[in-house]
Design a protein around this motif. Structure first.
Motif, short mmCIF file in Angstrom:
data_model
loop_
_atom_site.label_atom_id
_atom_site.label_comp_id
_atom_site.label_asym_id
_atom_site.label_seq_id
_atom_site.Cartn_x
_atom_site.Cartn_y
_atom_site.Cartn_z
N GLY A 112 0.81 -1.21 0.00
CA GLY A 112 0.00 0.00 0.00
C GLY A 112 0.84 1.25 0.00
O GLY A 112 0.55 2.22 -0.73
N ALA A 113 1.90 1.28 0.79
CA ALA A 113 2.76 2.46 0.86
C ALA A 113 3.43 2.72 -0.48
O ALA A 113 3.52 3.88 -0.93
N ALA B 88 2.31 1.74 -3.38
CA ALA B 88 1.28 2.10 -4.35
C ALA B 88 0.87 3.55 -4.20
O ALA B 88 0.71 4.27 -5.20
N VAL B 89 0.69 4.01 -2.97
CA VAL B 89 0.34 5.41 -2.74
C VAL B 89 1.46 6.33 -3.24
O VAL B 89 1.19 7.34 -3.92
N ALA B 90 2.69 5.97 -2.95
CA ALA B 90 3.84 6.79 -3.38
C ALA B 90 3.94 6.86 -4.90
O ALA B 90 4.47 7.84 -5.44
N SER B 91 3.42 5.83 -5.56
CA SER B 91 3.48 5.79 -7.03
C SER B 91 2.27 6.41 -7.70
O SER B 91 2.14 6.37 -8.92
N GLY C 259 -1.87 7.55 3.93
CA GLY C 259 -2.04 8.89 3.38
C GLY C 259 -2.32 8.85 1.89
O GLY C 259 -2.78 7.84 1.34
N GLY C 260 -2.04 9.94 1.21
CA GLY C 260 -2.18 9.97 -0.24
C GLY C 260 -3.58 9.72 -0.74
O GLY C 260 -3.77 9.24 -1.86
N GLY C 261 -4.59 9.98 0.10
CA GLY C 261 -5.96 9.76 -0.32
C GLY C 261 -6.43 8.33 -0.19
O GLY C 261 -7.52 7.98 -0.68
N ALA C 262 -5.63 7.47 0.45
CA ALA C 262 -6.04 6.08 0.64
C ALA C 262 -7.34 6.03 1.44
O ALA C 262 -7.55 6.82 2.36
#
Length: 207
Positions: free
Chosen positions: A17-18, A20-23, A45-48
């Motif tokens: 997940g981390a 994926a969010v960063a990407s 974070g990142g809108g998850a």
């Protein structure tokens, strides 16, 4: 970028997940414990977002990040909500003392999942040859995967590559048993020859 649903709230779910969010992927995390799912989404974070367990996953790509023993029951519970989805099985099938596989000869955990899923669901085995804590550290790693549907494999390969990892196609879903065997081998190496679980399995091309 893709929309990703991760069913499971453990270390691998967090690590994938981390990344994926960063990407830049849209990430939904789902677990039976709704409060923990919300906590993980907030930590990523990142809108998850946190989804509702058992309802149709928001993502086109569904990462099944649960232990092998729970994988078929989860897929059965989700039933037709997985129709048309790509399900990525990341589990290993080692027995309790990591001396063998719990699946019968000639099959694999991924194949059992495929049998339990709707006919239009495409199951791909991936990520089981990467330790979660190693994945969480970042850096480039090899991710071996296997599946029967070319388009589903292409989608998983593109997702893996987007995470800064190198996807390596191991063939059809019948190869999942051998990928699960490689997962068992890694556990045994960690306990014996390597003496640590701080390593990764990769392929070095020569010539």
């Amino acid at each position: 970028m893709s929309s990703i649903s991760i069913i499971g709230l453990g270390g691998m779910a967090r690590a994938i997940g981390a990344r994926a969010v960063a990407s830049g992927h849209a990430v939904e995390v789902v677990g039976r414990d709704e409060a923990k799912a919300k906590d993980l989404a907030a930590a990523l974070g990142g809108g998850a977002t946190a989804g509702t367990f058992g309802t149709t996953p928001a993502g086109d790509l569904v990462i099944l990040a649960v232990p092998h023993a729970g994988s078929v029951p989860v897929v059965t519970e989700y039933g037709d909500t997985l129709a048309g989805k790509i399900v990525v099985d990341i589990s290993n099938t080692a027995n309790a003392d990591a001396t063998g596989l719990v699946t019968p000869d000639g099959t694999s955990g991924a194949q059992e999942i495929a049998e339990a899923a709707p006919a239009s669901t495409h199951v791909v085995k991936a990520f089981n040859t990467v330790f979660g804590h190693v994945l969480a550290r970042g850096g480039s790693l090899d991710v071996l995967f296997a599946g029967d549907d070319a388009q589903a494999k292409a989608s998983v390969s593109a997702f893996v590559e987007s995470l800064g990892l190198r996807p390596l196609d191991a063939g059809g879903l019948e190869m999942a048993r051998w990928l699960e065997g490689a997962g068992l081998l890694m556990i045994s190496l960690g306990r014996h020859g390597a003496g640590t679980f701080d390593f990764s399995l990769g392929v070095s091309l020569s010539g």
